[in-house]
Design an enzyme around this catalytic site. Structure first.
Site, PDB file in Angstrom:
ATOM      1  N   GLY A   1     -16.835  10.002 -57.937  1.00 65.40           N
ATOM      2  CA  GLY A   1     -15.919   9.700 -56.596  1.00 65.40           C
ATOM      3  C   GLY A   1     -16.834   8.966 -55.634  1.00 65.40           C
ATOM      4  N   ILE A   2     -16.591   9.434 -54.512  1.00 68.81           N
ATOM      5  CA  ILE A   2     -17.040   8.795 -53.306  1.00 68.81           C
ATOM      6  C   ILE A   2     -17.593   9.910 -52.375  1.00 68.81           C
ATOM      7  CG2 ILE A   2     -16.732   7.524 -50.993  1.00 68.81           C
ATOM      8  CD1 ILE A   2     -14.484   5.980 -52.483  1.00 68.81           C
ATOM      9  N   GLY A   3     -18.922   9.855 -51.963  1.00 67.64           N
ATOM     10  CA  GLY A   3     -19.431  10.709 -51.346  1.00 67.64           C
ATOM     11  C   GLY A   3     -21.057  10.843 -51.554  1.00 67.64           C
TER      12      GLY A   3
ATOM     13  N   GLU B   1     -11.605   6.315 -61.347  1.00 65.57           N
ATOM     14  CA  GLU B   1     -10.550   6.357 -60.417  1.00 65.57           C
ATOM     15  C   GLU B   1     -11.086   5.463 -59.204  1.00 65.57           C
ATOM     16  OE1 GLU B   1      -8.605  10.797 -60.496  1.00 65.57           O
ATOM     17  OE2 GLU B   1      -9.674  10.121 -58.584  1.00 65.57           O
TER      18      GLU B   1
ATOM     19  N   GLY C   1      -7.527  13.489 -59.935  1.00 65.13           N
ATOM     20  CA  GLY C   1      -7.886  13.193 -61.256  1.00 65.13           C
ATOM     21  C   GLY C   1      -8.654  14.051 -61.968  1.00 65.13           C
TER      22      GLY C   1
END
Length: 426
Positions: free
Chosen positions: A210-212, A233, A325
């Site tokens: 993901g993003i982070g 995703e 997701g």
């Protein structure tokens, strides 16, 4: 595609809706708009000024969306733009199944897209493809209206977001700078987690992240890997950094569904033939995920418990995000040849001063049965172990030392507790 002014756009949308506020069942029209970090602010505001009442369906909505009497808010993945609203209508749904909603209870009356400028008879959805192709198809099939904001700042990306201009009914030309994440300084815990997760990623693995902070730290620790692939995703600048480090298999596409990053990232993806933005039904299909070599799913959570269940959706009984997701990728990765499903999280909540490892979740479960759970303290290998062995590994390797005594007591009490007596059902 008919290009019109902002004021005219709203008038034509109202005319298409026939001035109705509700349908025969008393339900307002459904307006689906680009979400995440690509909301078409100019076009959506033009629609909002003229349509008195409607339901706004946006995925991971950010702040700045219309909020007023007459607008109700619908999403299967809650973002800060809807999180505290009394009008929020949260729809629990795996992300892979969200497009099916558009053929049923949330058939779009209007779809508002954020696209590139036209080129060779097509526009591109740019940084946000996701569920939008399905929304466009459902609108066209049901007599709905497709609207686009044509933005010169939107990169042209290849894949399922390339739409013939004939699929767009109305468009407004409006420049809108794309947002970028704020500069983030990685703390010691995030760096330690990233290094531990990276140690589980082999050369040739396929990545979902993901993003982070934790994904950024993990990607930064993978620059020495070779032959990596991407099936995810979303991604941000960490993928660009890995590409520059030569970590990727240059013969494989970098597959994602939406993007969020710096201006440098947006320039890099613009007409980059190796980057493919595909629709959610493809990217999040657990069957397709399972076909990716050494699929390594890396997700985070708010809590995990001694049953190795993860909560990534709820805080104190209130919806914070949604399934997203995570369950799609956890299931797909577990079935992939050489695949792993990893949950990575800090061991302690700084804000609430509580352990992220708890005896048993009191919130709904987002995903379960993971290969590994990782914190800054260590890695708990879970696959193939008994429930008691999993719990002990989580206490010893993932939990904060401040929580281990209490968690150990729960493990040992469960080991000696008599089994529950069966109840008869009348």
């Amino acid at each position: 595609m008919r290009i019109v002014s902002e004021s005219r756009l709203g008038e034509l949308v109202v005319a298409h809706l026939g001035g109705r506020a509700v349908d025969a069942a008393g339900t307002p029209p459904v307006v689906v708009a680009s979400g995440n970090f690509a909301s078409p602010a100019v076009a959506l505001l033009a629609v909002d000024r003229c349509v008195a009442s409607y339901r706004l369906f946006v995925l991971n909505p950010q702040r700045g969306l219309p909020v007023r009497p007459g607008v109700s808010h619908v999403t299967p993945f809650v973002g800060p733009g809807m999180r505290e609203l009394a009008t929020l209508e949260y729809v629990p749904c795996r992300l892979s199944l969200v497009p099916r909603l558009f053929a049923g209870p949330y058939r779009p009356d209007v779809v508002v897209l954020h696209t590139s400028l036209p080129a060779d008879g097509r526009v591109s959805l740019g940084t946000e493809v996701n569920i939008l192709p399905a929304a466009v198809e459902a609108a066209r099939a049901g007599g709905g209206l497709v609207v686009a904001q044509l933005n010169p700042d939107m990169p042209y990306t290849f894949g399922d977001g390339e739409l013939p201009v004939d699929l767009v009914d109305l468009a407004v030309e409006a420049q809108q700078p794309l947002p970028s994440p704020a500069a983030r300084v990685l703390g010691e815990a995030a760096r330690a987690i990233g290094e531990r997760v990276a140690a589980l990623v082999a050369d040739g693995a396929t990545l979902q992240m993901g993003i982070g902070g934790v994904p950024d730290a993990t990607l930064a620790a993978l620059t020495a890997r070779r032959g990596l692939r991407v099936w995810t995703e979303t991604f941000s600048d960490g993928v660009l950094d890995l590409d520059r480090a030569g970590a990727f298999d240059t013969g494989a596409d970098l597959v994602t569904s939406f993007l969020f990053g710096s201006e440098d990232l947006y320039r890099w993806v613009d007409r980059n033939p190796r980057v493919r933005l595909l629709r959610t039904e493809t990217v999040n299909d657990p069957g397709r995920i399972a076909r990716q070599p050494a699929m390594t799913s890396i997700n985070t959570a708010l809590q995990v418990d001694l049953h190795a269940q993860a909560n990534a959706s709820y805080v104190r009984g209130r919806i914070w995000s949604g399934f997203g997701g995570q369950p799609d990728f956890v299931a797909g990765a577990l079935h992939a040849p050489g695949g792993h499903a990893i949950i990575a999280l800090p061991s302690w909540h700084a804000r609430t001063d509580t352990s992220t490892v708890v005896p048993a979740l009191t919130e709904p479960t987002t995903s379960f049965q993971h290969s590994y759970i990782v914190s800054e303290h260590g890695t708990a290998a879970l696959w193939g172990r008994s429930l008691r062995e999993q719990a002990r590994a989580l206490v010893a390797h993932v939990a904060d030392p401040r929580a281990r005594v209490e968690l150990t007591q729960h493990v040992e009490q469960a080991a000696v507790a008599p089994p529950p007596r069966p109840r008869s059902v009348r």
